[in-house]
Design a protein around this motif. Structure first.
Motif, PDB file in Angstrom:
ATOM      1  N   TRP A  86       0.795  -1.397  -0.165  1.00 41.03           N
ATOM      2  CA  TRP A  86      -0.188   0.275  -0.476  1.00 41.03           C
ATOM      3  C   TRP A  86       1.189   1.333  -0.092  1.00 41.03           C
ATOM      4  N   PRO A  87       1.600   1.507   0.884  1.00 43.29           N
ATOM      5  CA  PRO A  87       2.810   2.618   0.555  1.00 43.29           C
ATOM      6  C   PRO A  87       3.830   2.962  -0.534  1.00 43.29           C
ATOM      7  N   THR A  88       3.798   1.610  -1.214  1.00 44.26           N
ATOM      8  CA  THR A  88       4.162   1.659  -2.546  1.00 44.26           C
ATOM      9  C   THR A  88       3.639   1.730  -3.483  1.00 44.26           C
ATOM     10  N   PHE A  89       1.749   1.358  -3.564  1.00 46.54           N
ATOM     11  CA  PHE A  89       1.456   2.308  -4.781  1.00 46.54           C
ATOM     12  C   PHE A  89       1.352   3.749  -4.578  1.00 46.54           C
ATOM     13  N   VAL A  90       0.506   3.883  -3.171  1.00 50.66           N
ATOM     14  CA  VAL A  90       0.608   5.673  -2.816  1.00 50.66           C
ATOM     15  C   VAL A  90       1.425   6.335  -3.264  1.00 50.66           C
ATOM     16  N   ALA A  91       2.919   6.011  -2.236  1.00 51.64           N
ATOM     17  CA  ALA A  91       3.261   7.142  -2.980  1.00 51.64           C
ATOM     18  C   ALA A  91       3.954   7.121  -4.951  1.00 51.64           C
TER      19      ALA A  91
END
Length: 425
Positions: A86-91
């Motif tokens: 999730w953090p990778t997708f948002v970033a």
């Protein structure tokens, strides 16, 4: 949302090895290279005809160093894609949104957010994958592209939304496929465990029955020893000759009992006496209450087959029961009984033959029929009692063979040495 749920949402608990990190770094580099290539070829790939591009007012743009850096920044978070989906997708999506309006090109490559979306759809539940795909599609609609014409902007938007849908579906499809493979492996392992457990249960039940037969065989001998010892004790002063005769009888009887015990001791391996009751369950309890039977009851087996409309030829002429130790005689009858049961239940036979022989050094049993039998395979014998028959013969140092004839029919052949000390280690 509690602390545990937040942690599970932000990061996965799957352990990452050094190879996994290297693979993700290579994927990030590959995404960066693909994004740079797309900056140069995007217009030609989207509208391959040069005349049509001129009619639409579309010009191929040369990517700047700033655009290449922007692509690199959108691909860099992919190194953490599996550990922090999730953090990778948002970033990656936020970085793409920030640079999209500033880059003088048709459209900044979506490869970084797409790879992140694929990973999220693969490792997270379906609801989260749908939410991420919908959010990314909404961002694409809201954020304008730096296209040179409205037509190209519309084509780019349709293309990007199609990529988002295809990527999310591909990630979820891969997750479903992997779940199916894991479930299939678990079912196969469970079936293997069940098969092995059932085979062990049947073998243990047979050991319980053999142990019961040992008890029945030796109980008579030990009872005789006790009686003769009492006689010797009572006559040792008044009639020494009779006492001596009683002691000789004790010696002979105990020797025979010891040989019987030595013949069957292999079945009492470690754990069998503890686990057999639990393994055999209630099925063994009925057998334990039955008296031990020997080959003097072979006529009953022939009658059993005839009652089942199977013509039976019983040949005992070559069998001398007096030369066969009691435990071997009992084992031969038990094997013959199981073989006859198989004939009635599985063979569909009309004729059968039972032959007992004593040859120099061994006793043999042959049970054959003209039925269809069954396809013998080591992994599927439990249901037909062959494993129990084989165990019974092998524990006495004997051989056990099954055969099919070319004309049809099935036969069981057993040979058990009469001298236990030579047959068993």
């Amino acid at each position: 949302m509690d602390k545990f749920s937040l942690h599970s949402l932000l990061a996965t608990d799957e352990p990452m090895t050094a190879v996994d990190w290297v693979v993700d770094a290579v994927i990030a580099l590959g995404a960066f290279g693909f994004g740079c290539l797309q900056l140069t070829l995007a217009v030609n790939l989207l509208v391959p005809d040069e005349m049509l591009r001129r009619m639409l007012g579309i010009e191929a743009m040369v990517p700047t160093a700033y655009a290449i850096v922007a692509v690199g920044l959108t691909a860099a978070p992919l190194v953490l894609r599996r550990r922090f989906p999730w953090p990778t997708f948002v970033a990656t999506l936020l970085i793409w949104v920030f640079f999209q309006a500033q880059v003088n090109s048709v459209s900044l490559s979506l490869i970084g957010p797409l790879v992140a979306l694929f990973t999220l759809a693969y490792v997270r539940p379906r609801a989260e994958a749908l939410g991420a795909g919908a959010a990314m599609a909404a961002v694409l609609v809201v954020v304008p592209t730096a296209a040179t014409s409205a037509t190209l902007a519309s084509l780019t938007l349709v293309q990007n939304i199609a990529f988002v849908a295809a990527t999310g579906f591909a990630g979820y499809a891969l997750q479903v496929h992997q779940d199916y493979l894991r479930a299939a492996e678990e079912r196969a392992e469970q079936a293997e465990r069940t098969r092995e457990s059932e085979a062990q249960r049947r073998v243990e039940a047979e050991r319980v029955r053999i142990a019961r037969e040992v008890h029945d065989i030796t109980a008579h001998s030990l009872s005789a020893v006790s009686v003769q010892a009492a006689v010797a004790e009572r006559l040792v002063d008044s009639d020494p000759a009779a006492a001596k005769e009683a002691i000789a009888s004790v010696r002979a009887t105990s020797k025979a009992a010891l040989e019987d015990m030595r013949a069957m001791i292999g079945v009492l391996r470690t754990g069998s006496d503890v686990d057999a009751g639990a393994s055999a369950g209630s099925g063994a309890q009925g057998a334990e209450t039955m008296p031990t039977e020997g080959t003097e009851r072979m006529a009953d087996l022939a009658a059993y087959l005839r009652r089942a409309n199977v013509e039976c030829a019983l040949d005992l002429d070559g069998y001398n029961r007096a030369d066969v130790p009691a435990h071997i005689d009992v084992a031969l009858f038990g094997i013959a009984r199981e073989a006859c049961t198989n004939i009635v239940r599985h063979a569909g036979a009309t004729r059968a033959a039972i032959t007992l022989r004593t040859v120099p050094g061994s006793a043999t049993l042959d049970v054959s029929d003209d039925g269809c039998g069954f396809t013998y395979a080591p992994e599927r014998v439990e249901g037909h009692g062959l494993e129990g028959m084989r165990e019974r013969a092998h524990v006495l140092g004997g051989s056990f063979e099954t055969a099919r004839s070319a004309q049809g029919g099935f036969s069981v052949r057993v040979a058990i040495p009469l001298d236990v000390r030579e047959a068993l280690p």
